[in-house]
Design a protein around this motif. Structure first.
Motif, mmCIF file in Angstrom:
data_model
loop_
_atom_site.group_PDB
_atom_site.id
_atom_site.type_symbol
_atom_site.label_atom_id
_atom_site.label_comp_id
_atom_site.label_asym_id
_atom_site.label_seq_id
_atom_site.Cartn_x
_atom_site.Cartn_y
_atom_site.Cartn_z
ATOM 1 N N ILE A 66 0.715 -1.300 0.105
ATOM 2 C CA ILE A 66 -0.066 0.041 -0.082
ATOM 3 C C ILE A 66 0.858 1.261 -0.030
ATOM 4 O O ILE A 66 0.466 2.504 -0.151
ATOM 5 C CB ILE A 66 -1.013 0.006 1.143
ATOM 6 C CG1 ILE A 66 -2.250 0.751 1.059
ATOM 7 C CG2 ILE A 66 -0.298 0.568 2.335
ATOM 8 C CD1 ILE A 66 -3.550 0.274 1.700
ATOM 9 N N PHE A 226 -7.619 -11.838 -2.516
ATOM 10 C CA PHE A 226 -6.972 -11.638 -1.082
ATOM 11 C C PHE A 226 -6.484 -12.845 -0.702
ATOM 12 O O PHE A 226 -5.340 -12.797 -0.077
ATOM 13 C CB PHE A 226 -7.524 -10.562 -0.452
ATOM 14 C CG PHE A 226 -7.627 -9.167 -0.831
ATOM 15 C CD1 PHE A 226 -6.263 -8.511 -0.861
ATOM 16 C CD2 PHE A 226 -8.598 -8.446 -1.280
ATOM 17 C CE1 PHE A 226 -6.282 -7.266 -1.480
ATOM 18 C CE2 PHE A 226 -8.605 -7.123 -1.504
ATOM 19 C CZ PHE A 226 -7.346 -6.493 -1.623
ATOM 20 N N GLN A 230 -2.972 -14.232 0.413
ATOM 21 C CA GLN A 230 -2.662 -13.815 1.988
ATOM 22 C C GLN A 230 -1.297 -14.518 2.384
ATOM 23 O O GLN A 230 -0.712 -14.049 3.119
ATOM 24 C CB GLN A 230 -3.801 -14.498 2.764
ATOM 25 C CG GLN A 230 -3.973 -14.000 4.258
ATOM 26 C CD GLN A 230 -4.835 -14.401 4.913
ATOM 27 O OE1 GLN A 230 -5.799 -15.443 4.420
ATOM 28 N NE2 GLN A 230 -5.143 -14.006 6.086
ATOM 29 N N ASN A 231 -1.115 -15.806 1.959
ATOM 30 C CA ASN A 231 -0.005 -16.546 2.322
ATOM 31 C C ASN A 231 1.226 -16.122 1.668
ATOM 32 O O ASN A 231 2.542 -15.978 1.928
ATOM 33 C CB ASN A 231 -0.362 -18.118 2.190
ATOM 34 C CG ASN A 231 -1.371 -18.491 2.978
ATOM 35 O OD1 ASN A 231 -1.366 -17.847 4.202
ATOM 36 N ND2 ASN A 231 -2.234 -19.261 2.773
ATOM 37 N N SER A 234 2.046 -11.645 1.558
ATOM 38 C CA SER A 234 1.092 -10.940 2.887
ATOM 39 C C SER A 234 1.934 -9.641 3.188
ATOM 40 O O SER A 234 1.661 -8.759 3.906
ATOM 41 C CB SER A 234 1.210 -11.909 4.058
ATOM 42 O OG SER A 234 2.545 -12.293 4.485
ATOM 43 N N PHE A 237 0.340 -6.610 2.572
ATOM 44 C CA PHE A 237 -0.789 -6.134 3.708
ATOM 45 C C PHE A 237 -0.003 -5.349 4.666
ATOM 46 O O PHE A 237 -0.706 -4.775 5.631
ATOM 47 C CB PHE A 237 -1.523 -7.288 4.409
ATOM 48 C CG PHE A 237 -2.219 -7.835 2.908
ATOM 49 C CD1 PHE A 237 -2.234 -7.432 1.831
ATOM 50 C CD2 PHE A 237 -2.521 -9.246 3.149
ATOM 51 C CE1 PHE A 237 -2.965 -8.100 0.603
ATOM 52 C CE2 PHE A 237 -3.041 -10.240 2.232
ATOM 53 C CZ PHE A 237 -3.247 -9.659 1.030
ATOM 54 N N LYS A 238 1.310 -5.072 4.639
ATOM 55 C CA LYS A 238 1.883 -4.377 5.764
ATOM 56 C C LYS A 238 1.901 -2.887 5.656
ATOM 57 O O LYS A 238 1.824 -2.324 4.422
ATOM 58 C CB LYS A 238 3.319 -4.892 6.268
ATOM 59 C CG LYS A 238 3.306 -5.990 6.639
ATOM 60 C CD LYS A 238 4.653 -6.702 6.952
ATOM 61 C CE LYS A 238 4.642 -8.003 7.655
ATOM 62 N NZ LYS A 238 6.067 -8.613 8.059
ATOM 63 N N SER A 239 1.941 -2.208 6.743
ATOM 64 C CA SER A 239 1.868 -0.649 6.673
ATOM 65 C C SER A 239 3.350 -0.064 6.502
ATOM 66 O O SER A 239 4.286 -0.842 6.709
ATOM 67 C CB SER A 239 1.054 0.074 7.649
ATOM 68 O OG SER A 239 2.053 -0.055 9.016
ATOM 69 N N SER B 29 -1.603 -2.971 10.488
ATOM 70 C CA SER B 29 -0.796 -3.682 9.394
ATOM 71 C C SER B 29 -1.122 -5.111 9.617
ATOM 72 O O SER B 29 -1.537 -5.729 10.900
ATOM 73 C CB SER B 29 0.571 -3.339 9.767
ATOM 74 O OG SER B 29 1.519 -3.883 8.815
ATOM 75 N N GLY B 30 -0.604 -5.954 8.807
ATOM 76 C CA GLY B 30 -0.610 -7.507 9.083
ATOM 77 C C GLY B 30 -1.587 -8.190 7.984
ATOM 78 O O GLY B 30 -2.181 -7.397 7.098
ATOM 79 N N LYS B 31 -1.422 -9.381 7.966
ATOM 80 C CA LYS B 31 -2.274 -10.071 6.958
ATOM 81 C C LYS B 31 -3.710 -10.615 7.228
ATOM 82 O O LYS B 31 -4.489 -11.374 6.779
ATOM 83 C CB LYS B 31 -1.646 -11.670 6.460
ATOM 84 C CG LYS B 31 -1.077 -12.338 7.671
ATOM 85 C CD LYS B 31 -0.199 -13.614 7.137
ATOM 86 C CE LYS B 31 -0.207 -14.748 8.020
ATOM 87 N NZ LYS B 31 0.571 -15.731 7.418
ATOM 88 N N GLY B 36 -12.662 -10.679 4.095
ATOM 89 C CA GLY B 36 -12.069 -10.929 2.954
ATOM 90 C C GLY B 36 -10.822 -9.798 2.559
ATOM 91 O O GLY B 36 -10.402 -10.100 1.424
ATOM 92 N N PRO B 38 -7.938 -7.037 3.165
ATOM 93 C CA PRO B 38 -6.908 -6.815 4.377
ATOM 94 C C PRO B 38 -7.314 -5.632 5.338
ATOM 95 O O PRO B 38 -7.983 -4.682 4.625
ATOM 96 C CB PRO B 38 -5.625 -6.441 3.323
ATOM 97 C CG PRO B 38 -5.795 -7.063 2.248
ATOM 98 C CD PRO B 38 -7.473 -7.194 2.016
ATOM 99 N N LEU B 40 -5.611 -3.194 6.663
ATOM 100 C CA LEU B 40 -4.854 -2.093 6.228
ATOM 101 C C LEU B 40 -5.584 -1.259 5.089
ATOM 102 O O LEU B 40 -5.841 -0.153 5.047
ATOM 103 C CB LEU B 40 -3.398 -2.385 5.908
ATOM 104 C CG LEU B 40 -2.716 -0.985 5.426
ATOM 105 C CD1 LEU B 40 -2.350 -0.186 6.779
ATOM 106 C CD2 LEU B 40 -1.187 -1.593 5.146
#
Lengths: 903, 67
Positions: A66, A226, A230-231, A234, A237-239, B29-31, B36, B38, B40
């Motif tokens: 992001i 997603f 996800q795996n 992932s 998905f971190k900020s 943050s995070g998965k 469904g 994320p 964030l």
């Protein structure tokens, strides 16, 4: 997809754009107000979204999630401040007819040619790579659309260059046609803005189309997309603060916010092309909404691309196009290509038009005019000359961009070039924002700051990147500039953990701002700068002036200002006032020839304190305008005003004194009233005391008169009472007269009096009374004569008073009175003690006051006037002595008189 | 009126600034997926939409015309 179809659609699309631009220009010329719709303004601001947004965001999102969005959060965060800020900026630009960011900055700092040239050149350097980036986007995507697998690598390279070249030509043509068709004094290009707004719509539609296709057609819904990611992905998905450094995120936001204000194309659309300040109110929500919509599918497309193209042969920057192509959705791919083409084209056109205005106004025209070219030409030829300069500038910018593209642009990703340009244009922020809000900002500071900032920017960002691309020797990246290790361009002063952009932006902006502020503080501003500084910073008061015609811009000769101040404040205060003003504004007021409106206002405020506001206004008007009344006349009038003010000040002092006197008089009056009350009480009491005996005398006399037949015994009894009552009256009158005498003749007839002797005489006088009541008198006199200085009769009166009081309160049988006269050092002490009923403590205090008679309920009202003890006290005190009583109820009373001994 | 509006705008600016920067943003943050999507992704876009809504509300047209 064949070249023919693509070119056909491209040609159709371009024709549509030309048509829209041409039609709009025509409609507006005929008086249509279609462009007064704020939606055009908001949509054309979306020129911010370039091919970088269209292709590059997905590229960035595919590796760092992001974090791409910071570039759009910057403008969004700016929106709350946008309207107040743009109200000012647009107002100033319209009022002074400023047509570019270079114009704006140079106008703020005294309209100096040098600053305009500097800003234009730096912007040229910053913008050329950014424009090249757009050419690159089109040049890379067109061959893909045509099917790159069919073309050989050699042919592909040629095709790219050819595409870039023709793209450049088409854009130059469009810019020239709609950006320089005629010379508009306001630099408004309605057709251009309409076309840009339409392009904004097309690129949004195209991106939403591919986003919806990927998210809802290729995958059933975003949830499954997603979940697939996800795996494996992932990290996306971190900020910020986790997968990228928090400072990188922050600086991206900061730079993009600055870019929204300062990029030549943003300033052009946002300020120069603005039709109405109120349109900004729509743009502040519609524009960020546009940014949100165009970014909402970036991450899904990036994730889908990562899932589809696992071999790494497809550049993430082209996922937007590769995904529909690889799934054989060619029409969608064509729409995407046209969207990307729109994004690139709108940016290139507005940027080159904005740059061409700057270049012709700040580089070519000043040069040509100085060379005397314009002098012998006619006006129409002059405008032709300007337009030619514009057209040349457009070609110059585009040719430079093409050259840049063909040399090095394939070495970078889309985003990094964009961010370097953002960091470059941000170097104008301190001078721009400082100039808007700080009157102390001056030209020397602005030039020093901008030069510092751009040099550092060049050394920290483009140079090392050019070196990395192999165009410069790259040794200095590791070893640092001049071989100094702490001058490593990516880790200046040993700064670690940040990427090159953050490092470069931080150091260049920091030192830029610092130099700008410090030089502004220490350098003297030039005189022509001051009025501009005031106009820019205090724009509101000029803006309001349109509605209040009496608030006008006032200027005056410094000589007159000083004369006035001298006249009304005197030499010393004048100097003080001017010095404090100079200190605040950072200028030397002694050097000023002209007092600008700010100084005039300041002087007016000062004079208001001395003359009152209306007079100060009059005085200032006499020097600030060509006044019908001469200055001398006015001064004469105002001298009178000043006299009146002084007079009224003096009156104020007098009235204060009067008030004090009144207070004192009131106090005295209060005292008099109290005394009067006392006197009234006194008379009331005396007359009351007189009436009682008079009444009984009158009654008895009448009985005797009416009844001559009364027996002798009864008659004698009545006559006796009459005599007694008469005596009582005589006594009372004598006593009242005594009080008067004691108070008036205190010091006359003094002689030596022996208290022993006096005590014996007094005892002898009252001995008859005592034997009647069977009272025993004990005398305790001094051995030798105890002499005091005083009036013999008065002292005797005191003694008899005390003794007769004692007799009065002694019981009928077994009474005992002690009379003693003693000497103690230099004081004579006389005591009269009895064993009578005694005196209550609260009564002891009132004992020596006028008409205090004790009522104890046993003895009833004792005989006497109530003046005896009062008179005694008056006499004792008149002799410099003291009288006191010591008593307990039921245990008798002891009166003590102290007199100073005679010598 | 204008002063009040500007106060709102400044407050909004600082609030928005804090919301979209670390450390605030790291909280989402995070998965973890919410419906469904994320967390964030939700957070950034909802905050973004709220900022736009607030800017619109402060500049909303009817209110200004009345004054």
């Amino acid at each position: 997809m064949s070249l023919g179809i693509v070119l056909l659609f491209l040609f159709a699309y371009l024709s549509l754009l030309f048509g829209i631009a041409w039609w709009t220009d025509r409609r507006v010329k005929l008086g249509s107000r279609m462009m007064s719709n704020p939606a055009f303004y908001a949509m054309s601001l979306a020129v911010y979204c370039t091919a970088w947004t269209f292709y590059g965001s997905v590229g960035k999102a595919s590796t760092s999630g992001i974090s791409f969005i910071a570039v759009y959060l910057g403008p969004t965060l700016l929106m709350p401040l946008m309207f107040p800020l743009f109200q000012k900026v647009i107002g100033i630009a319209k009022a002074q007819n400023l047509t570019s960011i270079a114009d704006f900055i140079s106008a703020r700092y005294g309209k100096h040619a040098m600053l305009g040239i500097l800003v234009t050149l730096f912007l040229f350097v910053s913008m050329v790579p950014y424009i090249a980036l757009q050419l690159k986007a089109i040049a890379t995507t067109l061959p893909m659309l045509l099917g790159e697998s069919n073309a050989s690598a050699m042919l592909k390279g040629n095709l790219q260059d050819t595409t870039a070249f023709y793209t450049m030509l088409v854009m130059a043509l469009f810019s020239v046609l709609f950006g320089t068709r005629n010379l508009d004094p306001n630099e408004r290009h309605d057709g251009l803005v309409a076309a840009i707004s339409f392009e904004s719509l097309i690129k949004l539609v195209a991106f939403l189309a591919v986003g919806i296709f990927v998210t809802f057609v290729l995958y059933k819904d975003p949830v499954s997309l997603f979940q697939d990611a996800q795996n494996t992905q992932s990290h996306l998905f971190k900020s910020a603060g986790e997968n990228i450094h928090g400072w990188d995120w922050f600086f991206t936001i900061l730079l993009s916010a600055f870019a929204t204000l300062l990029l030549p194309r943003q300033f052009h659309i946002g300020v120069v092309e603005n039709q109405n300040v109120r349109h900004v109110k729509t743009a502040v929500w519609l524009y960020p909404l546009y940014l949100l919509l165009i970014n909402i599918f970036v991450l899904p497309v990036a994730i889908a691309g990562n899932l589809l193209f696992t071999d790494g042969s497809t550049s993430a920057d082209t996922y937007v196009l590769s995904i529909p192509l690889s799934t054989q959705h060619y029409w969608l791919a064509l729409l995407v290509f046209i969207g990307g083409f729109s994004a690139a084209m709108s940016m290139v056109i507005v940027e080159t038009v904005a740059m061409s205005i700057m270049m012709s106004n700040h580089l070519f025209m000043p040069y040509l005019l100085r060379m005397g070219v314009a002098k012998d030409k006619e006006v129409s030829n002059l405008s032709f000359l300007v337009l030619t300069a514009r057209r040349l500038s457009i070609f110059l910018v585009l040719i430079a961009s093409y050259a840049y593209y063909s040399t090095i642009s394939d070495k970078y990703t889309l985003v990094s070039i964009g961010m370097i340009s953002f960091a470059g244009v941000s170097q104008l922020a301190p001078a721009f924002l400082g100039g808007l809000f700080w009157t102390g900002a001056n030209r020397k500071g602005a030039v020093a700051g901008i030069v510092t900032g751009f040099l550092l920017w060049a050394l920290l960002l483009p140079f090392p990147l050019l070196a990395q691309a192999g165009l410069l020797p790259s040794g200095f990246i590791e070893s640092g500039y001049l071989g100094i290790s702490w001058l490593q361009p990516f880790h200046l002063f040993g700064m670690q953990d940040m990427d090159a952009i953050t490092n470069g932006a931080f150091w260049s902006l920091l030192l830029n701002t610092l130099v700008f502020v410090l030089v502004s503080i220490y350098a003297q501003p030039e005189i022509q700068e001051l009025s501009q500084a005031d106009f820019f910073v205090h724009f509101k008061k000029y803006f309001k002036g349109q509605h209040e015609p009496e608030v006008v811009r006032r200027e005056a000769r410094m000589e007159d200002v000083v004369y006035l101040l001298h006249k009304f404040l005197g030499e010393e205060r004048t100097q003080l006032a001017l010095r404090s003003y100079g200190k605040e504004k950072g200028l030397n007021t002694n050097m000023l020839v002209k007092a600008d409106s700010d100084l005039v206002n300041y002087v007016e405020t000062i004079l208001s304190g001395a003359l009152g506001a209306p007079s100060a206004r009059l005085v200032i008007d006499s020097i600030a305008k060509s006044a019908p009344i001469s200055l001398d006349e006015l001064v004469a009038v105002l001298n009178q005003t000043q006299e009146i003010m002084e007079y009224s000040k003096a009156l104020e002092v007098k009235s204060k004194q009067l008030e004090e006197t009144t207070h004192r008089l009131q106090a005295a009056n209060q005292q008099l009233l109290e005394l009067d009350q006392l006197k009234a009480d006194f008379i009331t009491t005396v007359t009351h005391e007189l009436r009682t005996p008079v009444t009984s005398i009158k009654a008895l006399a009448r009985i005797l008169f009416d009844h001559p037949e009364l027996e002798i015994a009864r008659r004698d009894q009545y006559l006796d009472i009459i005599v007694q009552e008469s005596e009582r009256i005589t006594r009372l009158i004598n006593q009242v007269l005594d009080i008067e005498k004691i108070q008036t003749q205190q010091n006359s007839n003094r002689e030596l009096v022996d208290l022993n002797e006096l005590a014996e005489i007094a005892a002898a006088t009252v001995v008859e009374l005592m034997t009647q009541k069977e009272i025993v008198l004990e005398m305790n006199l001094g051995d030798s004569a105890i002499q005091v200085l005083g009036q013999r009769d008065r002292i005797m009166q005191v003694l008899i008073n005390l003794l007769s009081n004692a007799i009065k309160f002694c019981p009928e049988h077994g009474g005992n009175i002690q009379l003693s006269v003693q000497k103690q050092s230099d004081i004579a002490i006389l005591t009269v003690s009895d064993n009578g009923i005694g005196i209550k403590e609260e009564d002891q205090k009132k004992l020596f006051e006028k008409f205090s008679q004790l009522h104890d309920g046993i003895g009833g009202k004792p005989g006497g006037s109530g003046l005896g003890l009062y008179i005694s006290r008056q006499i004792v005190e008149a002799h410099g002595g003291r009288i006191s009583v010591n008593s307990q109820p039921g245990n008798g009373a002891s009166f003590k008189v102290e007199w100073p001994l005679a010598n | 009126m204008e002063r009040k509006r500007n106060t709102y705008l400044i407050v909004l600016f600082f609030t928005a600034f804090v919301l979209v920067n670390p450390p605030m943003i790291t909280m989402f943050s995070g998965k973890r997926l919410i419906y469904g999507i994320p967390s964030l992704y939700w957070y950034v876009f909802v905050v973004w939409a709220l900022i736009i809504g607030a800017v619109y509300w402060i500049h909303r047209p009817g209110k200004r015309k009345a004054s």
